[in-house]
Design an enzyme around this catalytic site. Structure first.
Site, PDB file in Angstrom:
ATOM      1  N   HIS A 222       4.754   0.848  -4.941  1.00  0.00           N
ATOM      2  CA  HIS A 222       3.960   1.438  -5.696  1.00  0.00           C
ATOM      3  C   HIS A 222       3.871   2.985  -5.963  1.00  0.00           C
ATOM      4  O   HIS A 222       3.181   3.312  -7.036  1.00  0.00           O
ATOM      5  CB  HIS A 222       2.779   0.792  -4.851  1.00  0.00           C
ATOM      6  N   HIS A 248      -0.401  -0.502   1.745  1.00  0.00           N
ATOM      7  CA  HIS A 248       0.086  -0.791   0.445  1.00  0.00           C
ATOM      8  C   HIS A 248       1.300  -1.063   0.020  1.00  0.00           C
ATOM      9  O   HIS A 248       1.615  -1.932  -0.385  1.00  0.00           O
ATOM     10  CB  HIS A 248      -0.653   0.319  -0.574  1.00  0.00           C
ATOM     11  N   ASP A 249       2.282  -0.023   0.365  1.00  0.00           N
ATOM     12  CA  ASP A 249       3.801  -0.223   0.137  1.00  0.00           C
ATOM     13  C   ASP A 249       4.289  -0.899   1.366  1.00  0.00           C
ATOM     14  O   ASP A 249       3.843  -0.297   2.594  1.00  0.00           O
ATOM     15  CB  ASP A 249       4.436   1.294   0.025  1.00  0.00           C
ATOM     16  N   HIS A 250       5.042  -1.857   1.269  1.00  0.00           N
ATOM     17  CA  HIS A 250       5.421  -2.823   2.336  1.00  0.00           C
ATOM     18  C   HIS A 250       6.726  -2.246   3.165  1.00  0.00           C
ATOM     19  O   HIS A 250       7.840  -2.629   2.907  1.00  0.00           O
ATOM     20  CB  HIS A 250       5.721  -4.148   1.914  1.00  0.00           C
TER      21      HIS A 250
END
Length: 330
Positions: A222, A248-250
């Protein structure tokens, strides 16, 4: 030089506006959590987890239980996207048990879980996640849109970041976002930014930690959330925030800043991870990046914080410490 000048102009204008508009004290809900008898504070951070045990969620949960017991944690912080793919359907959605209660069963994890909402949570019934009924079902569940946790040596400012992101309003694709309680959006964001700034200014805590779902600095899929970079970051910089913690970012990552002392911490590896999803970043700022599953532990005293990232097997991936007295990172 032009960019720096613009940044100062923007920051000055924003803070002048907030100074005129802000009340003397924040209107955000406040919670209290005591430190341990020895004056220390320990907690875990995990995000992007709710997949009914799949994508190694159960394995991450197991290792969280081990580390939680070792550190005798006070609580757990969730950085959002608590229930995939589209939040909860209501207070009686069995996903609450399948993705939360039945997964985080270790004795050490039966402590308060302080949760923020992610964009996937907004695709379901937001009021269900905020409902006190869920706390009746599982006493460790604590979830509000935005709130403050006073933990004596540290204050945590949980910020509802999803409404900042323009794309969810202008191009929601096939998803139906639940904006009850948010619209009119401009008024909601105006009040939220004002209250966060006011609360940070009023805080006398030794540590100031802001928790949100969305990234501010990230080399993950993202990347940078430009709306937060413009609207929230200047407030964090102006109020001496120590850590901005997000999901949010995995992935797991630690980024420093050449513009301030803020450390940007991503803990979004609670279940599905995105292998190979990494973009280039300034090497002088990027301290750690891991494109797999895992979580973060933090142990704090009044003058020192120790952060440790773990993978799905409980192996240590990255350690970082800072002293408040010397204000230098190790």
């Amino acid at each position: 030089m032009v960019k720096a000048g613009y940044r100062l102009l923007f920051l000055g204008g924003l803070l002048s506006w907030l100074c005129l508009a802000s009340p003397a004290t924040s209107e955000l809900q406040r919670l209290q959590h005591r430190v341990k008898p020895d004056g220390t504070l320990s907690f875990l951070v995990v995000g992007d987890w709710g997949r009914e045990g799949n994508y190694n969620q159960s394995e991450v949960a197991s290792q969280m239980g081990v580390i939680g017991e070792r550190l005798d944690i006070n609580f757990v912080i969730s950085t959002g996207d608590n229930f995939y793919d589209c939040g909860l359907t209501g207070e009686d959605d069995p996903a609450f048990f399948k993705s939360f209660t039945d997964i985080y069963t270790a004795p050490s994890l039966q402590k308060p879980w302080y949760n923020v909402l992610g964009n996937h949570d907004y695709r379901g019934d937001v009021e269900a996640q905020l409902s006190p009924v869920l706390k009746e079902k599982d006493s460790k569940w604590v979830c509000f849109r935005s709130f403050i946790l006073n933990a004596e040596i540290a204050e945590f400012f949980f910020v509802d970041t999803t409404p900042f992101v323009n794309e969810y309003f202008t191009d929601p694709r096939e998803y139906n976002y639940d904006w009850k309680g948010v619209e009119p959006r401009d008024e909601y964001l105006f009040s939220l930014v004002k209250d966060v700034d006011s609360a940070l200014k009023a805080s006398s805590a030794k540590w100031k930690i802001v928790v949100g779902h969305h990234t501010i600095k990230s080399a993950g899929q993202h990347g940078v959330t430009v709306e937060l970079e413009k609207q929230l970051l200047p407030i964090l910089e102006a109020n001496d925030v120590d850590l901005y913690v997000n999901g949010h970012d995995h992935c797991l990552q630690h980024i420093t800043s050449t513009d301030s002392d803020i450390q940007f911490i991503t803990s979004g590896g609670g279940s599905q991870a995105w292998r190979g999803k990494i973009s280039s970043w300034k090497p002088e700022e990027m301290k750690f990046y891991y494109d797999g599953q895992g979580f973060l532990s933090v142990n704090m005293t009044g003058d020192r914080a120790d952060l440790v990232f773990y993978d799905v097997f409980g192996q240590v991936l990255h350690k970082w410490s800072i002293s408040k007295q010397l204000h230098d990172a190790a």
